[in-house]
Design an enzyme around this catalytic site. Structure first.
Site, mmCIF file in Angstrom:
data_model
loop_
_atom_site.group_PDB
_atom_site.id
_atom_site.type_symbol
_atom_site.label_atom_id
_atom_site.label_comp_id
_atom_site.label_asym_id
_atom_site.label_seq_id
_atom_site.Cartn_x
_atom_site.Cartn_y
_atom_site.Cartn_z
ATOM 1 N N GLY A 217 53.676 73.976 49.712
ATOM 2 C CA GLY A 217 54.132 74.048 51.121
ATOM 3 C C GLY A 217 54.963 75.208 51.384
ATOM 4 O O GLY A 217 55.513 75.158 52.867
ATOM 5 N N PRO B 70 50.849 75.677 45.575
ATOM 6 C CA PRO B 70 50.512 76.350 46.811
ATOM 7 C C PRO B 70 49.263 76.418 47.131
ATOM 8 O O PRO B 70 48.267 76.438 46.544
ATOM 9 C CB PRO B 70 51.009 77.842 46.659
ATOM 10 C CG PRO B 70 50.685 77.995 45.195
ATOM 11 C CD PRO B 70 50.979 76.605 44.513
ATOM 12 N N ARG C 91 48.158 77.057 51.350
ATOM 13 C CA ARG C 91 48.166 77.871 52.463
ATOM 14 C C ARG C 91 48.776 79.546 51.952
ATOM 15 O O ARG C 91 48.129 80.204 52.458
ATOM 16 C CB ARG C 91 49.168 77.412 53.647
ATOM 17 C CG ARG C 91 49.227 78.073 55.035
ATOM 18 C CD ARG C 91 50.415 77.679 55.804
ATOM 19 N NE ARG C 91 50.369 76.319 55.778
ATOM 20 C CZ ARG C 91 49.647 75.670 56.705
ATOM 21 N NH1 ARG C 91 49.023 76.021 57.666
ATOM 22 N NH2 ARG C 91 49.710 74.133 56.862
ATOM 23 N N CYS D 253 33.059 70.503 74.558
ATOM 24 C CA CYS D 253 33.395 69.777 75.601
ATOM 25 C C CYS D 253 34.795 69.088 75.632
ATOM 26 O O CYS D 253 34.878 67.820 75.354
ATOM 27 C CB CYS D 253 32.305 68.925 76.037
ATOM 28 S SG CYS D 253 30.534 69.636 76.066
ATOM 29 N N TYR E 269 42.974 75.938 55.755
ATOM 30 C CA TYR E 269 42.952 74.942 56.596
ATOM 31 C C TYR E 269 42.051 75.435 57.917
ATOM 32 O O TYR E 269 42.116 74.788 59.209
ATOM 33 C CB TYR E 269 44.270 74.208 57.184
ATOM 34 C CG TYR E 269 45.019 73.865 55.967
ATOM 35 C CD1 TYR E 269 44.854 72.740 55.160
ATOM 36 C CD2 TYR E 269 46.198 74.507 55.367
ATOM 37 C CE1 TYR E 269 45.504 72.292 54.082
ATOM 38 C CE2 TYR E 269 47.027 74.267 54.411
ATOM 39 C CZ TYR E 269 46.488 73.108 53.661
ATOM 40 O OH TYR E 269 47.175 72.718 52.612
HETATM 41 C C1 LIG Z 1 48.502 69.952 50.964
HETATM 42 C C2 LIG Z 1 49.071 69.860 49.534
HETATM 43 C C3 LIG Z 1 49.721 71.106 49.112
HETATM 44 C C4 LIG Z 1 49.576 72.369 49.480
HETATM 45 O O1 LIG Z 1 50.235 72.712 50.637
HETATM 46 P P1 LIG Z 1 50.463 74.185 51.363
HETATM 47 O O2 LIG Z 1 51.294 73.908 52.608
HETATM 48 O O3 LIG Z 1 48.982 74.457 51.593
HETATM 49 O O4 LIG Z 1 50.903 75.028 50.334
HETATM 50 C C5 LIG Z 1 50.278 70.834 47.785
HETATM 51 N N1 LIG Z 1 50.472 69.549 47.196
HETATM 52 C C6 LIG Z 1 49.999 68.307 47.803
HETATM 53 C C7 LIG Z 1 50.302 67.154 47.262
HETATM 54 C C8 LIG Z 1 49.289 68.518 49.150
HETATM 55 O O5 LIG Z 1 48.954 67.460 49.792
#
Ligand SMILES: *Cc1c(COP(=O)(O)O)cnc(C)c1O
Length: 417
Positions: free
Chosen positions: A242, A277, A279, A345, A373
């Protein structure tokens, strides 16, 4: 801009490492995703080294970008993986990932996916409901295995991010309500083919502040104390993913500060720490290269119609997300305020609004921060074959996914006899 030195202008030509992007466009066409091996490596190493001497495992969240070359690169660096489907399991195994470093998240794991993961011998299932625990126990019993599990608890903290990617609030579909987690942990002893090894949470994506992480950590630690008081032995704490990245003016904490905060929150506990992690490992290590097809000047707006669209990069349409858009050849004359739009479109098909650029037909643009993503959320809407992907490594260019063909798109379809 990206925070990584791998993307920069040299003599007014925008380059990834030592390769000018116009050369990539010439060789592989557009739209094309371009990644930097050095940027991916640096991002992984920043996370991994921040743990210093502490027992840990970085589990890259595969859904952010699941190209085999990227998975293989992380596997070679020692990474683990967070998967959310049987398909992602197959990808990780095909890319040479170590099954003992895989955690399996997600609210809707199917029995066949559980079976495949048990047979592969993954590190842990992050279980999100009692019903899932019952099914997992049953599947494990059928094939004579013991499933290692964490319960994913929902700590009810506000991640202060976009509502679609906030997952740790009590009204979200994710995790086990915090107040029910202890009871469910204690009930695991009744399931002979499930063994509780960890404790897990994940509160959302693109978080730009540390406070929600620290708050979640505190709650996880409370629960850990209560479980240990009841005699349960927990081997690892999975604190999810996250961590946000900088797309424009955001100032997310560095990986170093983020991990220092997590480790500080956990304090002197002996458990191994896992993080997931996605993103933050890949987002700023990739861009989407696109070409201006047409300029269209109306009395109200100036449009640049480019050959990438919402099917290639859906984040602007889906989350109203901002991606910086830079000219590949910096030219500077006749700056206008452009709407950067694709050929699909839908009025929602845009990559950027109100961008001040000097453009001509045929110019190349780099849509920045598209490593996460981007390709993994792409589709074939409008029967658009998906983009090619290339990885730059110094002055080498590797094609890591061929551009799709329309023949491939329609190959599985059948007309009535
Ligand atoms: C999507 C997700 C992540 C990764 O989240 P990021 O924001 O890309 O770091 C980690 N754990 C779980 C369970 C997720 O669904």
């Amino acid at each position: 801009m990206s925070g990584f030195p791998s993307f920069a202008y040299h003599n007014a030509r925008f380059c990834v490492e030592s390769v000018p992007l116009d050369r990539i466009a010439e060789e592989f066409g557009t739209p094309c995703y371009v990644y930097s091996r050095a940027a991916l490596t640096a991002a992984y190493q920043e996370f991994d080294s921040a743990f210093a001497g502490r027992d840990h495992l970085v589990c890259y969240a595969v859904k952010a970008n699941s190209n085999l070359a990227i998975l293989n690169l992380f596997a070679r660096l020692g990474s683990g993986f967070d998967i959310v489907s049987g398909g992602e399991l197959q990808r990780v195994l095909s890319a040479g990932g170590d099954p003992q470093k895989i955690v399996f998240s997600g609210v809707g794991k199917r029995p066949d996916e559980m079976r495949a993961a048990l047979n592969a011998g993954i590190l842990c299932f992050n279980v999100e409901s009692e019903a899932e625990l019952i099914t997992l126990n049953q599947i494990a019993a059928e094939i004579g295995k013991i499933a290692p599990v964490s319960l994913r608890v929902n700590p009810d903290v506000d991640a202060k991010t976009h509502p679609y990617i906030s997952t740790g609030l009590k009204e979200n579909k994710f995790g086990i309500p915090f107040d029910e987690a202890e009871k469910l942990y204690l009930s695991i002893q009744q399931f002979p083919n499930v063994h509780a090894t960890g404790l897990d949470c994940h509160i959302g994506s693109q978080l730009t502040e540390l406070d929600p992480f620290i708050e979640a950590c505190g709650k996880i630690l409370d629960l850990l104390n209560r479980l240990e008081a009841q005699g349960l032995q927990i081997e690892h704490l999975d604190l999810g993913g996250g961590l946000g990245i900088r797309y424009s003016t955001e100032k997310p904490p560095s990986a170093r500060d983020y991990i220092a905060a997590l480790c500080g929150g956990i304090g002197r506990r002996s458990q191994r720490i896992l993080i997931e992690p996605g993103r933050a490992l890949v987002g700023n290590a990739g861009l989407l290269l696109t070409r201006v097809e047409y300029l269209k000047h109306t009395p109200y707006r100036d449009f640049a119609i480019v050959d990438a669209a919402m099917n290639d990069l859906i984040r602007p349409a889906l989350y109203d997300a901002y991606h910086e858009i830079l000219p590949v050849i910096a030219n500077g004359n006749d700056v206008k305020t452009y709407q950067i739009v694709g050929p699909v479109c839908e009025t929602g098909d845009f990559l950027g609004h109100d961008r001040k650029l000097a453009l001509s037909q045929g110019d190349l643009l780099a849509v920045m921060s598209a490593g996460a993503y981007g390709m993994s959320m792409s589709s074939n809407y409008n029967t658009r074959p998906r983009a090619a992907e290339v990885m730059v490594d110094g002055d080498n260019i590797h094609l890591i996914r061929e551009r799709e063909s329309v023949e491939q798109l329609i190959a599985a379809e059948r007309i009535l006899p």
